[in-house]
Design an enzyme around this catalytic site. Structure first.
Site, PDB file in Angstrom:
ATOM      1  N   HIS A 168      59.199  44.725  33.674  1.00 33.94           N
ATOM      2  CA  HIS A 168      57.757  44.336  34.597  1.00 33.94           C
ATOM      3  C   HIS A 168      57.396  45.617  35.307  1.00 33.94           C
ATOM      4  O   HIS A 168      57.252  45.493  36.618  1.00 33.94           O
ATOM      5  CB  HIS A 168      58.129  43.167  35.454  1.00 33.94           C
ATOM      6  CG  HIS A 168      56.778  42.610  35.929  1.00 33.94           C
ATOM      7  ND1 HIS A 168      56.599  41.292  36.256  1.00 33.94           N
ATOM      8  CD2 HIS A 168      55.804  43.307  36.301  1.00 33.94           C
ATOM      9  CE1 HIS A 168      55.706  40.804  36.792  1.00 33.94           C
ATOM     10  NE2 HIS A 168      54.792  42.212  36.888  1.00 33.94           N
TER      11      HIS A 168
ATOM     12  N   ARG B  99      51.398  38.158  32.324  1.00 35.93           N
ATOM     13  CA  ARG B  99      52.494  37.592  33.153  1.00 35.93           C
ATOM     14  C   ARG B  99      53.252  36.955  31.994  1.00 35.93           C
ATOM     15  O   ARG B  99      52.661  36.411  30.929  1.00 35.93           O
ATOM     16  CB  ARG B  99      51.841  36.433  33.824  1.00 35.93           C
ATOM     17  CG  ARG B  99      51.615  37.036  35.148  1.00 35.93           C
ATOM     18  CD  ARG B  99      52.626  37.301  36.204  1.00 35.93           C
ATOM     19  NE  ARG B  99      52.032  37.884  37.528  1.00 35.93           N
ATOM     20  CZ  ARG B  99      51.839  39.328  38.040  1.00 35.93           C
ATOM     21  NH1 ARG B  99      51.949  40.110  36.745  1.00 35.93           N
ATOM     22  NH2 ARG B  99      51.601  39.624  39.063  1.00 35.93           N
TER      23      ARG B  99
HETATM   24  P1  NDP Z   1      40.913  40.682  37.219  1.00 37.76           P
HETATM   25  O1  NDP Z   1      40.978  39.636  38.190  1.00 37.76           O
HETATM   26  O2  NDP Z   1      40.171  41.920  37.766  1.00 37.76           O
HETATM   27  O3  NDP Z   1      40.821  40.274  35.731  1.00 37.76           O
HETATM   28  C1  NDP Z   1      41.115  39.117  35.363  1.00 37.76           C
HETATM   29  C2  NDP Z   1      40.395  39.121  34.028  1.00 37.76           C
HETATM   30  O4  NDP Z   1      40.979  37.876  33.501  1.00 37.76           O
HETATM   31  C3  NDP Z   1      38.971  38.778  34.211  1.00 37.76           C
HETATM   32  O5  NDP Z   1      38.284  39.622  33.048  1.00 37.76           O
HETATM   33  C4  NDP Z   1      38.825  37.224  33.822  1.00 37.76           C
HETATM   34  O6  NDP Z   1      37.620  36.888  33.296  1.00 37.76           O
HETATM   35  C5  NDP Z   1      39.674  37.074  32.613  1.00 37.76           C
HETATM   36  N1  NDP Z   1      40.408  35.720  32.795  1.00 37.76           N
HETATM   37  C6  NDP Z   1      40.814  35.089  33.677  1.00 37.76           C
HETATM   38  N2  NDP Z   1      41.034  33.855  33.287  1.00 37.76           N
HETATM   39  C7  NDP Z   1      40.404  33.745  32.039  1.00 37.76           C
HETATM   40  C8  NDP Z   1      40.557  32.578  31.138  1.00 37.76           C
HETATM   41  N3  NDP Z   1      40.963  31.472  31.151  1.00 37.76           N
HETATM   42  N4  NDP Z   1      39.965  33.083  29.745  1.00 37.76           N
HETATM   43  C9  NDP Z   1      39.567  34.398  29.481  1.00 37.76           C
HETATM   44  N5  NDP Z   1      39.492  35.148  30.298  1.00 37.76           N
HETATM   45  C10 NDP Z   1      40.247  34.848  31.675  1.00 37.76           C
HETATM   46  O7  NDP Z   1      42.502  40.990  37.430  1.00 37.76           O
HETATM   47  P2  NDP Z   1      43.269  42.686  37.083  1.00 37.76           P
HETATM   48  O8  NDP Z   1      42.494  43.149  35.869  1.00 37.76           O
HETATM   49  O9  NDP Z   1      43.238  43.376  38.415  1.00 37.76           O
HETATM   50  O10 NDP Z   1      44.741  41.950  36.852  1.00 37.76           O
HETATM   51  C11 NDP Z   1      45.003  41.262  35.662  1.00 37.76           C
HETATM   52  C12 NDP Z   1      46.321  40.623  35.740  1.00 37.76           C
HETATM   53  O11 NDP Z   1      47.369  41.969  35.261  1.00 37.76           O
HETATM   54  C13 NDP Z   1      47.046  40.406  37.030  1.00 37.76           C
HETATM   55  O12 NDP Z   1      46.654  39.096  37.307  1.00 37.76           O
HETATM   56  C14 NDP Z   1      48.591  40.609  36.625  1.00 37.76           C
HETATM   57  O13 NDP Z   1      48.892  39.185  36.253  1.00 37.76           O
HETATM   58  C15 NDP Z   1      48.604  41.461  35.565  1.00 37.76           C
HETATM   59  N6  NDP Z   1      49.339  42.623  36.126  1.00 37.76           N
HETATM   60  C16 NDP Z   1      50.646  43.135  35.768  1.00 37.76           C
HETATM   61  C17 NDP Z   1      51.044  44.273  36.029  1.00 37.76           C
HETATM   62  C18 NDP Z   1      52.467  44.711  35.457  1.00 37.76           C
HETATM   63  O14 NDP Z   1      53.074  45.672  35.970  1.00 37.76           O
HETATM   64  N7  NDP Z   1      52.901  43.983  34.509  1.00 37.76           N
HETATM   65  C19 NDP Z   1      50.465  44.986  37.295  1.00 37.76           C
HETATM   66  C20 NDP Z   1      49.255  44.830  37.749  1.00 37.76           C
HETATM   67  C21 NDP Z   1      48.728  43.449  37.231  1.00 37.76           C
HETATM   68  P3  NDP Z   1      36.227  37.093  34.124  1.00 37.76           P
HETATM   69  O15 NDP Z   1      35.763  38.563  34.121  1.00 37.76           O
HETATM   70  O16 NDP Z   1      35.417  36.275  33.325  1.00 37.76           O
HETATM   71  O17 NDP Z   1      36.465  36.750  35.471  1.00 37.76           O
HETATM   72  C1  OXD Z   2      50.791  43.032  39.837  1.00 36.60           C
HETATM   73  C2  OXD Z   2      52.315  43.096  39.220  1.00 36.60           C
HETATM   74  O1  OXD Z   2      50.535  41.723  39.715  1.00 36.60           O
HETATM   75  O2  OXD Z   2      53.164  44.196  39.659  1.00 36.60           O
HETATM   76  O3  OXD Z   2      50.483  43.833  40.638  1.00 36.60           O
HETATM   77  O4  OXD Z   2      52.504  42.539  38.375  1.00 36.60           O
END
Ligand code: NDP
Ligand code: OXD
Length: 313
Positions: free
Chosen positions: A276, A228
């Site tokens: 994005h 993000r």
């Molecule tokens: P998940 O919820 O599956 O994974 C999130 C990961 O981040 C987990 O490993 C979690 O740790 C870790 N995390 C969260 N907070 C912290 C912290 N404070 N310190 C360290 N690690 C942390 O999400 P997804 O993998 O499905 O998606 C991740 C993000 O990707 C979405 O939230 C979105 O913002 C972004 N995204 C962007 C897209 C784009 O087109 N640019 C498309 C899709 C997603 P833990 O394993 O310990 O819970």
């Molecule tokens: C998502 C994105 O969160 O597209 O899926 O950013």
């Protein structure tokens, strides 16, 4: 018949409406906000960047679905109804992200900006890059997207390290966690890939001090952010690119989207900029996933991929 509300901004809403209606046929009634008559009638909301306060006007919602993997767009609404929130986890979305991450790791490792310049100038020099195994790619966020990207990077021969909030074991990846693990993780990372959700803890995490802690051999550090925009400090990224703290960047997300025309990131010689779309939500793939969840929930089964509101993801 369950009634589904689509509250969509930022994505093309008509394509979602058509897909929902095509797959729902006579099983659900689907309406697209703002074309809604009786707000007391809706069972489910499927939302992307709905205006704050909107969903609170629908008093009988049983669940809210994010039309993407991230839920920051929902949780920033302080009036959001207190019902379960499910997010998208789908092979179509995941595979797109893996493609973006692996592509951009290769673009930087293989110095494609340099070869683009050479091509324009008709220069024939092979810079003989180090093998991918000598390059350490560090994934911040080892959830669905992070773990799938790790597999793709390992298959491409890169050495992969990962960082998550809670400790975990992931095949072929050296894992670090929490504040204690961050410094060690950064010291082992050449190409930093951010796939974190936006939460109060991750806001502004990608800043100059952090870039300074990245490993500088065998290549200058690189930042790839597809998490993000709120996680990055763009003034710090520019400073780091310009003074050599960062050798390159790929940015898919921005503090302000669309990226303002006057941003010096546009056209920066060391940066790849995308709108994005690292992993775009495609209604052709994702609507069936949401309808399956709604049908299961109506039959008494639990919802999958629920969001923990306290953690913020
Ligand atoms: P998940 O919820 O599956 O994974 C999130 C990961 O981040 C987990 O490993 C979690 O740790 C870790 N995390 C969260 N907070 C912290 C912290 N404070 N310190 C360290 N690690 C942390 O999400 P997804 O993998 O499905 O998606 C991740 C993000 O990707 C979405 O939230 C979105 O913002 C972004 N995204 C962007 C897209 C784009 O087109 N640019 C498309 C899709 C997603 P833990 O394993 O310990 O819970
Ligand atoms: C998502 C994105 O969160 O597209 O899926 O950013």
């Amino acid at each position: 018949m369950p009634k589904i509300l689509l509250a969509i901004q930022g994505f093309e809403p008509q394509a979602w409406l058509e897909r929902f209606r095509a797959l729902s046929r006579t099983k659900h009634e689907v309406s697209l906000w703002p074309d809604v008559r009786d707000a007391s009638d809706f069972d489910y909301a499927c939302a992307w960047k709905a205006p704050a306060g909107l969903l609170a006007q629908f008093p009988k919602l049983k669940a809210i679905f994010s039309l993407g993997a991230g839920v920051d767009h929902l949780l920033q609404d302080k009036t959001l109804p207190n019902v379960p929130i499910a997010r998208i986890v789908d092979q179509d979305l995941t595979i797109r992200m893996v493609g973006y991450v692996v592509l951009h790791a290769h673009l930087h490792h293989r110095q494609m900006k340099l070869y683009e310049r050479q091509s324009k100038e008709r220069v024939w020099i092979d810079h003989n890059e180090a093998p991918p195994g000598a390059i350490k790619v560090g994934l911040m966020g080892m959830g669905v997207m992070g773990q799938a990207s790790a597999k793709g990077l390992v298959a491409s021969g890169f050495t992969v390290v990962g960082w998550s909030r809670s400790p975990k074991k992931v095949a072929d990846v050296e894992m670090f966690s929490g504040d204690d693990g961050l410094k060690k993780f950064l010291a082992q990372t050449n190409i930093l890939v951010c796939l974190l959700p936006l939460t109060p803890e991750t806001k502004g995490i990608l800043k100059y001090d952090l870039f300074k802690k990245l490993a500088r051999e065998p290549i200058a550090p690189v930042l790839i952010n597809a998490g993000r925009g709120g996680e990055q400090v763009e003034a710090d990224i520019l400073r780091a690119l310009d003074d050599g703290t960062l050798g390159g960047a790929s940015l898919d997300v921005f503090e302000q989207e669309p990226l303002p025309a006057e941003s010096p990131l546009w056209g920066h010689p060391k940066a790849y900029i995308t709108p994005h779309n690292a992993a775009s939500s495609d209604p052709r793939a994702l609507v069936a996933n949401i309808l399956r969840q709604i049908e299961n929930f109506e039959r008494g089964k639990p919802l999958e991929n629920l969001v923990d509101r306290k953690l913020g993801y």
